[in-house]
Design an enzyme around this catalytic site. Structure first.
Site, short mmCIF file in Angstrom:
data_model
loop_
_atom_site.label_atom_id
_atom_site.label_comp_id
_atom_site.label_asym_id
_atom_site.label_seq_id
_atom_site.Cartn_x
_atom_site.Cartn_y
_atom_site.Cartn_z
N ASN A 254 0.66 -1.19 -0.11
CA ASN A 254 0.16 0.28 -0.33
C ASN A 254 0.85 1.25 0.22
O ASN A 254 2.07 1.35 0.29
CB ASN A 254 -0.68 0.08 1.14
CG ASN A 254 -2.17 1.31 1.44
OD1 ASN A 254 -2.53 1.41 0.22
ND2 ASN A 254 -2.00 1.65 2.40
N HIS B 227 0.42 5.52 0.84
CA HIS B 227 -0.14 5.85 2.26
C HIS B 227 0.68 7.39 1.81
O HIS B 227 2.23 7.74 1.68
CB HIS B 227 0.15 6.13 3.25
CG HIS B 227 -0.95 7.17 4.48
ND1 HIS B 227 -2.21 6.33 4.14
CD2 HIS B 227 -0.37 7.35 5.14
CE1 HIS B 227 -2.73 6.95 5.03
NE2 HIS B 227 -1.69 7.49 5.41
C1 GAR Z 1 -3.03 8.17 -3.26
O1 GAR Z 1 -2.25 9.77 -2.85
C2 GAR Z 1 -2.16 7.73 -2.25
O2 GAR Z 1 -1.57 7.57 -1.24
C3 GAR Z 1 -3.42 7.57 -1.61
O3 GAR Z 1 -4.59 8.16 -2.35
C4 GAR Z 1 -4.17 8.96 -3.71
C5 GAR Z 1 -4.42 7.82 -5.42
O4 GAR Z 1 -4.15 9.18 -5.85
N1 GAR Z 1 -3.58 6.86 -0.56
C6 GAR Z 1 -4.64 6.78 0.10
O5 GAR Z 1 -4.98 7.70 0.97
C7 GAR Z 1 -5.01 5.60 1.15
N2 GAR Z 1 -5.37 5.45 2.74
P1 GAR Z 1 -4.10 8.32 -7.45
O6 GAR Z 1 -5.43 7.20 -7.28
O7 GAR Z 1 -4.33 9.32 -8.11
O8 GAR Z 1 -2.99 7.83 -8.03
#
Ligand code: GAR
Length: 207
Positions: free
Chosen positions: A109, A111
C-alpha cells in the site's frame, strides 16, 4: 528475469496506477499488470487502465452482503489472473483478514503521510490540519490493521507556508511516483525480506 504479475486495486483517479504501468512499459519494473480492480464504477483509473491496454474491472461492493464476501470475490479474481503481488493504489477500503491471509506479505500500500502518523483515508488533510512541518510518503506491506503493516520505504516532504491540501498532495504525488515503482521493483526482484516489523532490503544479486 521472471516477470512478476501484479493486481492493482484502485478507488479513484489512478495516477499511481498509470505511473506504474508506464514504468513497466519502459522496462523499469520486471512486471506485468494482469488485472486492475476498482470498487467504484466512476473511478477514472479504470479509463487510464484501459488506455494502457490493461484488463480492468469494476466489482460493486453493493452486490455483496459484507466485506468478507466482497473480498472473497476479489481473491477469486486475483487468483484467476495469477497475481503474485497485490498493489493498493488509492484503494480506499480496509481489506479483510482473510484477504491479508490469502496474500500474506504480498500486498503493498502507498500512504500519503509518514506512518504511523495520520493513517486512514485523509492523510494529507489530517497532517495539514495538525500543523506538522514535515509529512511524507510511506510504502508498506498490508497487515490486518489500518495502515499498520511493516514499512518498506519512506520519504519526508516539508510542509510549506501557504500549502493547502491540493498543493501539498501534488508534491506528495511526485514522491509517490518515484517510491511506489521502486518498492514494486524491489519486491519483484525478491529483495524484500520481512523480519517482524522490519523490512530488510537485500542487495542486488550480481547474476
Ligand atoms: C495517493 O496519494 C495515495 O497515497 C492515497 O490516495 C492517492 C491516490 O491517488 N492513498 C490513501 O490515502 C490510502 N489511504 P491516485 O488515485 O491518483 O493514484
Amino acid at each position: 528475469m521472471e516477470v512478476c504479475r501484479l493486481g492493482v486495486l484502485i478507488s479513484g483517479s489512478g495516477t499511481n496506477l498509470e505511473n506504474i504501468a508506464i514504468n513497466i512499459e519502459e522496462g523499469r519494473i520486471p512486471a506485468r499488470i494482469t488485472v486492475v480492480i476498482s470498487d467504484r464504477e466512476d473511478a477514472y483509473g479504470l479509463v487510464r487502465a484501459r488506455n494502457h491496454g490493461l484488463h480492468a474491472v469494476f466489482v460493486d461492493p453493493q452486490s455483496f452482503p459484507d466485506r468478507v464476501s466482497y473480498d472473497r470475490e476479489l481473491i477469486r479474481i486475483l487468483r484467476e489472473n495469477s497475481v503474485d503481488l497485490v498493489v493498493l493504489a488509492g484503494y480506499m477500503r480496509l481489506v479483510s483478514p482473510e484477504f491479508v491471509e490469502a496474500f500474506r506479505n504480498r500486498i503493498l500500500n502507498i500512504h500519503p503521510a509518514l506512518l504511523p502518523s495520520f493513517p486512514g483515508t485523509s492523510g494529507v488533510a489530517d497532517a495539514l490540519a495538525y500543523g506538522v512541518k514535515v509529512t511524507g510518503v510511506t510504502v508498506h506491506f498490508v497487515d490486518e490493521g489500518l495502515d499498520t503493516g511493516p514499512i518498506i520505504l519512506q520519504e519526508a516532504i516539508p510542509v510549506l507556508p501557504g500549502d493547502d491540501v491540493e498543493s501539498l498532495h501534488q508534491r506528495i504525488h511526485e514522491v509517490e511516483y518515484r517510491l511506489y515503482p521502486e518498492a514494486i521493483r524491489l519486491f519483484c526482484q525478491g529483495r524484500l525480506k520481512v523480519e517482524g516489523r522490519r523490512v530488510v532490503i537485500l542487495d542486488e544479486r550480481e547474476d
